[in-house]
Design a protein around this motif. Structure first.
Motif, PDB file in Angstrom:
ATOM      1  N   VAL A 151       0.841  -1.203   0.000  1.00 21.86           N
ATOM      2  CA  VAL A 151       0.000   0.000   0.000  1.00 21.86           C
ATOM      3  C   VAL A 151       0.877   1.254   0.000  1.00 21.86           C
ATOM      4  N   LEU A 152       1.912   1.267   0.839  1.00 22.86           N
ATOM      5  CA  LEU A 152       2.812   2.424   0.880  1.00 22.86           C
ATOM      6  C   LEU A 152       3.468   2.647  -0.479  1.00 22.86           C
ATOM      7  N   ASP A 153       3.911   1.557  -1.106  1.00 22.02           N
ATOM      8  CA  ASP A 153       4.569   1.682  -2.415  1.00 22.02           C
ATOM      9  C   ASP A 153       3.628   2.304  -3.446  1.00 22.02           C
ATOM     10  N   VAL A 154       2.383   1.828  -3.459  1.00 23.82           N
ATOM     11  CA  VAL A 154       1.428   2.350  -4.448  1.00 23.82           C
ATOM     12  C   VAL A 154       1.074   3.803  -4.132  1.00 23.82           C
ATOM     13  N   PHE A 155       0.811   4.102  -2.867  1.00 21.27           N
ATOM     14  CA  PHE A 155       0.536   5.493  -2.469  1.00 21.27           C
ATOM     15  C   PHE A 155       1.698   6.400  -2.896  1.00 21.27           C
ATOM     16  N   MET A 156       2.921   5.975  -2.591  1.00 24.33           N
ATOM     17  CA  MET A 156       4.084   6.810  -2.883  1.00 24.33           C
ATOM     18  C   MET A 156       4.216   7.051  -4.379  1.00 24.33           C
ATOM     19  N   GLU A 157       4.013   5.992  -5.151  1.00 23.96           N
ATOM     20  CA  GLU A 157       4.214   6.131  -6.591  1.00 23.96           C
ATOM     21  C   GLU A 157       3.155   7.057  -7.220  1.00 23.96           C
ATOM     22  N   VAL A 158       1.895   6.891  -6.811  1.00 26.01           N
ATOM     23  CA  VAL A 158       0.867   7.741  -7.430  1.00 26.01           C
ATOM     24  C   VAL A 158       0.908   9.170  -6.866  1.00 26.01           C
ATOM     25  N   ALA A 159       1.373   9.328  -5.619  1.00 21.77           N
ATOM     26  CA  ALA A 159       1.506  10.686  -5.061  1.00 21.77           C
ATOM     27  C   ALA A 159       2.667  11.417  -5.726  1.00 21.77           C
ATOM     28  N   GLN A 160       3.804  10.739  -5.849  1.00 20.05           N
ATOM     29  CA  GLN A 160       4.959  11.386  -6.499  1.00 20.05           C
ATOM     30  C   GLN A 160       4.662  11.680  -7.968  1.00 20.05           C
ATOM     31  N   ALA A 161       3.829  10.864  -8.593  1.00 20.30           N
ATOM     32  CA  ALA A 161       3.464  11.121  -9.993  1.00 20.30           C
ATOM     33  C   ALA A 161       2.772  12.476 -10.130  1.00 20.30           C
ATOM     34  N   ILE A 162       2.022  12.872  -9.082  1.00 12.70           N
ATOM     35  CA  ILE A 162       1.354  14.185  -9.111  1.00 12.70           C
ATOM     36  C   ILE A 162       2.398  15.305  -9.160  1.00 12.70           C
ATOM     37  N   VAL A 163       3.466  15.151  -8.378  1.00 14.21           N
ATOM     38  CA  VAL A 163       4.532  16.158  -8.401  1.00 14.21           C
ATOM     39  C   VAL A 163       5.244  16.151  -9.758  1.00 14.21           C
ATOM     40  N   ARG A 164       5.552  14.973 -10.258  1.00 10.92           N
ATOM     41  CA  ARG A 164       6.264  14.870 -11.543  1.00 10.92           C
ATOM     42  C   ARG A 164       5.488  15.551 -12.667  1.00 10.92           C
ATOM     43  N   ASP A 165       4.143  15.559 -12.507  1.00  8.80           N
ATOM     44  CA  ASP A 165       3.286  16.168 -13.519  1.00  8.80           C
ATOM     45  C   ASP A 165       2.772  17.523 -13.029  1.00  8.80           C
ATOM     46  N   GLY A 166       3.453  18.134 -12.074  1.00  9.93           N
ATOM     47  CA  GLY A 166       3.034  19.424 -11.514  1.00  9.93           C
ATOM     48  C   GLY A 166       3.060  20.512 -12.572  1.00  9.93           C
ATOM     49  N   GLU A 167       2.287  21.571 -12.288  1.00 12.96           N
ATOM     50  CA  GLU A 167       2.158  22.633 -13.287  1.00 12.96           C
ATOM     51  C   GLU A 167       3.499  23.263 -13.613  1.00 12.96           C
ATOM     52  N   GLY A 168       3.892  23.161 -14.843  1.00  7.18           N
ATOM     53  CA  GLY A 168       5.124  23.797 -15.302  1.00  7.18           C
ATOM     54  C   GLY A 168       6.389  23.139 -14.778  1.00  7.18           C
ATOM     55  N   ALA A 169       6.271  21.966 -14.127  1.00  7.35           N
ATOM     56  CA  ALA A 169       7.435  21.346 -13.490  1.00  7.35           C
ATOM     57  C   ALA A 169       8.508  20.963 -14.515  1.00  7.35           C
ATOM     58  N   THR A 170       9.751  21.337 -14.209  1.00  5.45           N
ATOM     59  CA  THR A 170      10.874  20.849 -15.010  1.00  5.45           C
ATOM     60  C   THR A 170      11.851  20.053 -14.144  1.00  5.45           C
ATOM     61  N   LYS A 171      11.608  20.056 -12.809  1.00  2.32           N
ATOM     62  CA  LYS A 171      12.460  19.306 -11.877  1.00  2.32           C
ATOM     63  C   LYS A 171      11.578  18.546 -10.892  1.00  2.32           C
ATOM     64  N   PHE A 172      12.073  17.382 -10.473  1.00  2.00           N
ATOM     65  CA  PHE A 172      11.443  16.628  -9.384  1.00  2.00           C
ATOM     66  C   PHE A 172      12.395  16.712  -8.198  1.00  2.00           C
ATOM     67  N   VAL A 173      11.948  17.342  -7.131  1.00  5.92           N
ATOM     68  CA  VAL A 173      12.856  17.716  -6.049  1.00  5.92           C
ATOM     69  C   VAL A 173      12.478  17.006  -4.751  1.00  5.92           C
ATOM     70  N   THR A 174      13.423  16.302  -4.155  1.00  2.72           N
ATOM     71  CA  THR A 174      13.243  15.670  -2.858  1.00  2.72           C
ATOM     72  C   THR A 174      13.903  16.564  -1.803  1.00  2.72           C
ATOM     73  N   VAL A 175      13.156  16.949  -0.783  1.00  4.46           N
ATOM     74  CA  VAL A 175      13.729  17.731   0.312  1.00  4.46           C
ATOM     75  C   VAL A 175      13.735  16.840   1.550  1.00  4.46           C
ATOM     76  N   GLN A 176      14.925  16.499   2.004  1.00  5.44           N
ATOM     77  CA  GLN A 176      15.070  15.584   3.134  1.00  5.44           C
ATOM     78  C   GLN A 176      15.703  16.343   4.287  1.00  5.44           C
ATOM     79  N   VAL A 177      15.048  16.310   5.449  1.00  2.00           N
ATOM     80  CA  VAL A 177      15.584  16.990   6.626  1.00  2.00           C
ATOM     81  C   VAL A 177      15.873  15.941   7.685  1.00  2.00           C
TER      82      VAL A 177
END
Lengths: 405, 405
Positions: free
Chosen positions: B260-286
């Motif tokens: 479930v986590l894998d599927v949630f993560m993949e479809v959620a990150q897909a939203i960012v990858r297809d974000g408006e005008g997106a040219t970068k996929f950015v991970t911010v890790q703290v």
């Protein structure tokens, strides 16, 4: 692109306060990039500085010294002396000591201010070589020159001035500021210097600068970023032939407070009008809040929403985006059925939806203006807050994406 | 412009779950804009919905009903039924009642979902006229069609699928999502539907959807705006020949949770990858935070800074902007001398300034990539948080400024 910002108004000299500028060639040869301000003996200084945990070296030094006896304010542009570690701190102290040595004051009587590129060593020698020329230039009439001297990527100098009479004596309040984005790419940004010849006790002056900054500099936002270098200083030279103000009460204090607020407001709003890529000057007013914090939370949610900012740029009366931002501002137990939203004088949303009387033409007419007020009535209490911001334009992205290329 | 998002992967059918689409002509004639999902009797449904106080009418109805017996999920695009007041609520209930009448289920067994323009009345008749066609289209094999059917301004359909074995039985988890901006101009935005044939008790399922959404959908941000319509649903049909999962422990639960986590993560990150005008996929890790909230505060400050987002768009390794954002994130008593910042594998800042080993070339090499990780080590404790975001491009401003023109 500055919105409603014209040439500098008349900037009245402040007795006991002089300004001089010179060229150190920090970033570009010939650019006037060093500004010295001299306060008469007995002046009092108060200030507010950035809340950013990464504050620049000169901010640290200014904080240490500003409540003591201050005689000089030394500003350079072209280099922020931020992100420069212990060497940056030593450099800031060194330039102050050099000015102190020339002028014969204690080095703690000099406050340093820097604005410009982050992370590069301060060119100490270049700055120190320009000090004598800036001292030779000192004059009470050089406010306009100093307003230009502290500019970085500002497109216009910013200043304001007020005078009032008390017991037959004229009191002056004059100030200048610089801004542009809240942080430019590598620029670390906002500076404000406001001087008066009133005589004001230190604690009263500190309360006054905090109050005035909270109503002005702390209520403007361009992109939500808080610079490492922001400083706003209020100097009282005490040269006016009037008694010292030792309490925040009475007619003289009331007049001074109003003049100080007016000058703060005008030079702070000028920063927004000259914001990066700004094509609109936007007032966000939130009324009917249960407390001030929730009013601010709503106002900043609206002012920082990229969707609202791009709609403002496009002159699109997009009430759905405004309602959505109010909805996610985090106000506890928000009753959306009590909320009204106005664009200028037009009620665009009421009771959680589009206002029955609203037409797209009415909204478009307000949005076509250069200066727009978004007013949100929360219907929860008696508190209000107002902030000022800009739209988000193609030009903003261009400026900030291409700054270093 | 989608970053690293290809054609849909294989989406395995989930026994007991069918999908059908049809055209109601809500916004454009011929567009497939109604999606019906049918769950087998005995299915359990759990979900998380928007925190926006202005939530849309269908969200209110779904919240009321999702913990009961659910048989149908009815989605329309082209109209969000948000900001529509009491009429919107009646309209949402009416479409559900119509589907219930055709299929012979209780109307509370139908959950409504809408996405599209805010503030316009739901075209109830058009939707109801398309219900039979969508029912006729129902098939366990129509995941890809449904992924396309729920799109609004997404440029690509989004889906993911996992299978695992337990005691010789294959269990499937398949999901689809839609996004684009977090809120499109008048679009109200994020929807996710994830189904499994595992049998899961209601309380375990609700905890699982909340946990998975917190690690995925609640960790993505494009512009910081939270939509009025966001919903993420997890459906367990219970058709797999395995015992019911009644506690959040054990091998079967562990396997299911990971899928479930894998599927949630993949479809959620897909939203960012297809974000408006997106040219970068950015991970911010703290990392190294004293608690999770301060890690999130820092991560969101970085992810929402327009200055950092424009620098990412420009592939500019602007470490000063990152330090400044960390500094204003509001972490109490932040010791800047303990902070390290990495761009990919390159240490760009340490001890509050530029890293001694850092060269502009190293930073530029990382920034040139399409997928970039910004890692911030706070040096305060053991907590970590990771979020995903995009850059801020000319295209974002263009899309959002010109959407309605």
């Amino acid at each position: 692109m500055a919105v409603g910002l014209g040439p500098l108004p008349t900037l009245h000299p402040v007795p006991g306060f002089e300004l001089g500028i010179a060229s150190a060639g920090i970033k570009r040869p010939g650019r006037k990039d060093v500004v010295i301000m001299r306060c008469a003996e007995g002046s009092r200084v108060a200030g507010v500085t950035t809340t950013n945990a990464f504050c620049a070296a000169p901010v640290i030094v200014t904080r240490e010294r500003m409540h003591g006896l201050v005689r000089y304010l030394l500003t350079n542009t072209g280099n922020a002396n931020a992100g420069t570690g212990p060497q940056g701190l030593a450099d800031a102290r060194h330039t102050c000591a050099a000015l102190a040595a020339i002028t014969g004051v204690d080095e703690t009587a000099v406050l340093p201010f820097s604005t410009g590129v982050i992370g590069e060593p301060l060119p100490v020698q270049k700055i120190e070589a320009a000090l004598q020329a800036a001292l030779d230039d000192l004059s009470p009439d050089h406010w306009a020159e100093a307003a230009t001297g502290i500019m970085t990527t500002d497109t216009l100098p910013k200043g304001a001035s007020r005078q009032f009479q008390h017991d037959g004596v004229t009191v002056t309040v004059t100030g200048i500021s610089k801004g542009a984005g809240m942080i430019r790419p590598n620029m670390a940004t906002m500076l404000g210097y406001i001087a008066t010849d009133a005589k004001v006790a230190g604690s009263v002056l500190q309360d006054l600068v905090r109050d005035a900054a909270n109503k002005s500099f702390n209520r403007i936002t361009i992109d939500g970023d808080t610079s490492t270098n922001d400083c706003c200083m209020l100097i009282a030279t005490g040269q006016a032939a009037l008694p010292e103000i030792t309490e925040a009460t009475g007619e003289l204090f009331g007049k001074l407070r109003q003049a100080v607020l007016d000058v703060f407001m005008e030079v702070a709003q000028a920063i927004v009008r000259d914001g990066e890529g700004a094509t609109k000057f936007v007032t966000v007013q939130v009324n009917g809040g249960g407390n001030h914090q929730e009013c601010l939370d709503v106002a900043y949610a609206v002012a920082h929403s990229p969707l609202i900012k791009t709609a403002l740029f496009a002159s699109d009366p997009n009430w759905g985006r405004i309602l959505a931002a109010v909805g996610y501002a985090g106000v506890p137990n928000l009753d959306v059925s009590k909320i009204d939203v106005f664009l200028g004088e037009v009620c665009i949303a009421s009771q959680g939806g589009r206002s029955p009387s609203y037409t797209e033409e009415q909204g478009a007419a307000v949005m076509a203006r250069e200066e727009i007020t978004i007013r949100i009535e929360l219907g929860r209490g008696d508190c209000s807050e107002t902030i000022w911001t800009t739209d988000l334009s193609h030009e903003y992205v261009k400026i900030n994406a291409e700054y270093r290329t």
